[in-house]
Design a protein around this motif. Structure first.
Motif, PDB file in Angstrom:
ATOM      1  N   PHE A   1       0.853  -1.176   0.000  1.00 25.90           N
ATOM      2  CA  PHE A   1       0.000   0.000   0.000  1.00 25.90           C
ATOM      3  C   PHE A   1       0.891   1.230   0.000  1.00 25.90           C
ATOM      4  N   LEU A   2       0.714   2.100  -1.007  1.00 25.21           N
ATOM      5  CA  LEU A   2       1.564   3.279  -1.176  1.00 25.21           C
ATOM      6  C   LEU A   2       0.833   4.527  -0.703  1.00 25.21           C
ATOM      7  N   ILE A   3       1.556   5.405  -0.039  1.00 26.52           N
ATOM      8  CA  ILE A   3       0.979   6.662   0.411  1.00 26.52           C
ATOM      9  C   ILE A   3       2.085   7.701   0.516  1.00 26.52           C
ATOM     10  N   GLU A   4       1.756   8.966   0.258  1.00 29.80           N
ATOM     11  CA  GLU A   4       2.760  10.019   0.301  1.00 29.80           C
ATOM     12  C   GLU A   4       2.642  10.831   1.597  1.00 29.80           C
ATOM     13  N   PRO A   5       3.682  10.821   2.431  1.00 25.79           N
ATOM     14  CA  PRO A   5       3.682  11.682   3.611  1.00 25.79           C
ATOM     15  C   PRO A   5       4.059  13.120   3.286  1.00 25.79           C
TER      16      PRO A   5
ATOM     17  N   PRO B   1       0.482  15.534   7.949  1.00 25.66           N
ATOM     18  CA  PRO B   1       0.677  15.080   9.332  1.00 25.66           C
ATOM     19  C   PRO B   1       0.656  13.551   9.427  1.00 25.66           C
ATOM     20  N   PRO B   2       1.550  12.973  10.234  1.00 27.84           N
ATOM     21  CA  PRO B   2       1.547  11.503  10.377  1.00 27.84           C
ATOM     22  C   PRO B   2       0.196  10.950  10.786  1.00 27.84           C
TER      23      PRO B   2
ATOM     24  N   GLU C   1       9.123   9.222  13.645  1.00 32.10           N
ATOM     25  CA  GLU C   1       7.901   8.915  14.394  1.00 32.10           C
ATOM     26  C   GLU C   1       6.929   8.115  13.541  1.00 32.10           C
ATOM     27  N   LEU C   2       6.765   8.517  12.282  1.00 30.16           N
ATOM     28  CA  LEU C   2       5.851   7.824  11.383  1.00 30.16           C
ATOM     29  C   LEU C   2       6.326   6.395  11.122  1.00 30.16           C
ATOM     30  N   LEU C   3       7.604   6.242  10.853  1.00 31.08           N
ATOM     31  CA  LEU C   3       8.156   4.902  10.616  1.00 31.08           C
ATOM     32  C   LEU C   3       7.965   4.010  11.830  1.00 31.08           C
ATOM     33  N   ARG C   4       8.293   4.534  13.011  1.00 28.40           N
ATOM     34  CA  ARG C   4       8.201   3.746  14.233  1.00 28.40           C
ATOM     35  C   ARG C   4       6.776   3.268  14.468  1.00 28.40           C
TER      36      ARG C   4
ATOM     37  N   SER D   1       3.075  -1.356  14.535  1.00 26.15           N
ATOM     38  CA  SER D   1       1.772  -1.953  14.252  1.00 26.15           C
ATOM     39  C   SER D   1       1.895  -3.326  13.604  1.00 26.15           C
ATOM     40  N   GLY D   2       3.136  -3.775  13.386  1.00 26.56           N
ATOM     41  CA  GLY D   2       3.364  -5.096  12.814  1.00 26.56           C
ATOM     42  C   GLY D   2       3.480  -5.125  11.310  1.00 26.56           C
ATOM     43  N   ARG D   3       3.614  -3.968  10.695  1.00 27.84           N
ATOM     44  CA  ARG D   3       3.697  -3.903   9.243  1.00 27.84           C
ATOM     45  C   ARG D   3       5.145  -3.772   8.767  1.00 27.84           C
ATOM     46  N   GLU D   4       5.374  -4.212   7.533  1.00 29.59           N
ATOM     47  CA  GLU D   4       6.622  -3.895   6.856  1.00 29.59           C
ATOM     48  C   GLU D   4       6.510  -2.495   6.279  1.00 29.59           C
ATOM     49  N   VAL D   5       7.647  -1.821   6.090  1.00 31.46           N
ATOM     50  CA  VAL D   5       7.611  -0.465   5.568  1.00 31.46           C
ATOM     51  C   VAL D   5       8.801  -0.224   4.653  1.00 31.46           C
ATOM     52  N   GLY D   6       8.578   0.555   3.619  1.00 31.05           N
ATOM     53  CA  GLY D   6       9.650   0.960   2.707  1.00 31.05           C
ATOM     54  C   GLY D   6       9.538   2.449   2.430  1.00 31.05           C
TER      55      GLY D   6
END
Length: 520
Positions: free
Chosen positions: A226-230, A255-256, A285-288, A293-298
């Motif tokens: 799932f892609l999203i732009e911060p 905002p996160p 903060e957003l990455l953490r 929450s148990g998700r992978e992140v890139g």
């Protein structure tokens, strides 16, 4: 018939694996076209954002179209190009809306138009009740001129708001000439031959942010992510980049809390996408929070000068095994030339962060062929990459420099195919056994350069080359036959650069070259 049935079944099988596909009946139907295959197009956040926007319009619906993996199979079976959601012929839709990311995708536009049974040239579609053909996408931030002969309307810049204006107009103004005249008067639209501000890049309202995935699929470059732009845009001023701080007001952050609220509960992998994601003031903060929450992140864009051990640790916790940074200059002098505010020390520190976090590889993107670059700059890159490889295994991605319109390096000449190939070979030899070198083609970079720096005649040459089989030799012949000249050559007849449009170069130019000067 069997061949045509297999083409339909292939699409239906991919649709069955999607989450978030939209279906809607509405009076105005848009075929949303991506001129590259499905696995590429579905990784485009802009394409997905417009797909959602069209479905949110009360009187419109959208169905997706992609360049087939096997174009010849469509031709061989005489299968008309069809949309994904309903498998209806593209030619039956009211509008074909193309999202074009970069110059070499223009041939994909040709293939889609041909498979849909539409004439390529806009002037040949004036009669006959053909659908309206429009184009937008990232290419419109730099030079969409080569698209002009083939489209009725160009949508320039961020299109989340403009797509609603476009659909409202197209659905209500039945006369084609009146519609085009109307759109030509609205900022953000360019109607070839009728007007509209050239290179006016529209800006979406903040209420439309952030762009995010509508459809998640395992059959894409970013598998089931799932892609999203911060953030959108960039606050930096790199001289080669279209998405710099002067483009659409620089960087706008989300905002996160809003980003997190839009991530579906079903999303197991999240990609943070933008031109300068690590410049977001609350990125750690957003990455953490995402990782907790148990998700992978890139993250799509890592800036070496923004990396900390904590940030890299969060990426590792989120499943990353490689760290990717961009140096974008073979030497510090070249990085200074393009105002890429990275130092060797910062990139070394990034490598150390990655090793400490337990990552396996450092990927470094770089360019060769910048103005005033010499062998000594390539040798500096060899020396520095060797130093990095002692910290962590290095994969060096190298692309030839291509000057883009509407940047400070607009008009800079291409270094030359042979010269670029010689520099790439120097890199390979110097780094053999020390680092993996992954170059992109010097020949196709030159084709990209010609399209990036030429006008509508470049698009006509692309059509000729495509019709002649698309080989590099066909491109060379087509550019010559159409009299294509890069922007600099057209503007300055003797081929010498305009010194007020290039940034200060912190070195002495060779005697045969004009001396560098400060930008205006």
């Amino acid at each position: 018939m069997e061949g045509r049935y297999s083409l339909l079944e292939h699409v239906r099988s991919l649709l069955a694996d999607e989450e978030g596909t939209l279906y809607k009946a509405a009076p105005f139907r848009v075929a949303l076209c991506y001129p590259s295959p499905y696995h590429v197009g579905m990784s485009s956040l802009g394409f997905q954002a417009i797909y959602r926007e069209l479905h949110e319009h009360p009187g419109a619906t959208a169905e997706r179209v992609f360049l087939p993996d096997d174009v010849e199979a469509f031709k061989r079976t005489r299968t008309p190009l069809f949309t994904w959601e309903s498998q209806n012929p593209v030619s039956s839709f009211d509008m074909l809306a193309f999202s074009v990311a970069y110059e070499l995708e223009v041939t994909g536009v040709f293939s889609l138009l041909e498979l849909a049974g539409l004439p390529l040239l806009a002037e040949e579609r004036r009669e006959g009740g053909y659908p309206l053909v429009v184009a937008g996408g990232p290419l419109t931030f730099s030079n969409p001129d080569p698209l002009e002969p083939f489209v009725d309307v160009l949508v320039q810049g961020e299109a989340e708001d403009l797509i609603h204006v476009l659909v409202d107009a197209a659905a209500s103004i039945q006369d084609r000439d009146a519609l085009l005249a109307h759109l030509a008067r609205i900022p953000g639209f360019r109607v070839p031959g009728r007007g509209g501000a050239r290179y006016h890049v529209a800006k979406a309202t903040d209420a439309r942010l952030p762009a995010r995935s509508q459809v998640v699929t395992p059959h894409t470059e970013l598998r089931s992510m799932f892609l999203i732009e911060p953030e959108r845009g960039c606050s930096r001023g790199c001289h080669y980049c279209v998405m710099r701080r002067t483009t659409n007001g620089g960087m706008r952050t989300v905002p996160p809390e809003r980003v997190l609220s839009l991530i579906p509960d079903t999303a197991k992998r999240v990609g943070l996408v933008g031109a300068a994601v690590t410049d977001h003031p609350r990125i750690v903060e957003l990455l953490r929070t995402i990782v907790d929450s148990g998700r992978e992140v890139g993250v799509s864009s890592l800036r070496a000068d923004r990396l900390t051990q904590e940030l890299v640790d969060q990426l590792r916790r989120g499943g990353a095994t490689n760290l990717t940074v961009a140096a974008d200059g073979a030497s510090q002098k070249m990085r200074d030339l393009v105002d890429r505010k990275h130092s060797e020390e910062q990139i070394v520190r990034a490598a150390s962060f990655a090793r400490t976090a337990g990552m396996k590889q450092l990927k470094v993107y770089n360019v060769v062929g910048l103005p005033f670059e010499g062998d000594e700059d390539i040798d500096e890159l060899i020396r520095f990459t060797t130093e990095l490889s002692r910290i962590l295994p290095v994969a060096l991605g190298v692309a030839p420099f291509v000057a883009k319109r509407n940047t400070p390096l607009d008009g800079a000449p291409f270094a030359g195919i042979r010269e670029v190939e010689n520099r790439l070979e120097r890199l390979r030899k110097g780094l053999r056994g020390r680092a993996e070198v992954r170059p992109t083609s010097a020949r196709w970079a030159w084709v990209e350069y010609m399209l990036a720096q030429c006008g509508p005649e470049g698009g006509l040459a692309a059509m000729d080359a495509w019709r002649a089989g698309g080989s590099f030799a066909a491109w060379k012949r087509a550019f010559e036959a159409r009299g294509c000249e890069p922007y600099l050559a057209r503007r300055v007849p003797d081929g010498r650069r305009n010194p007020v449009e290039w940034p200060t170069v912190p070195r002495v130019a060779p005697p045969e070259a004009p001396p560098p000067a400060s930008a205006a």
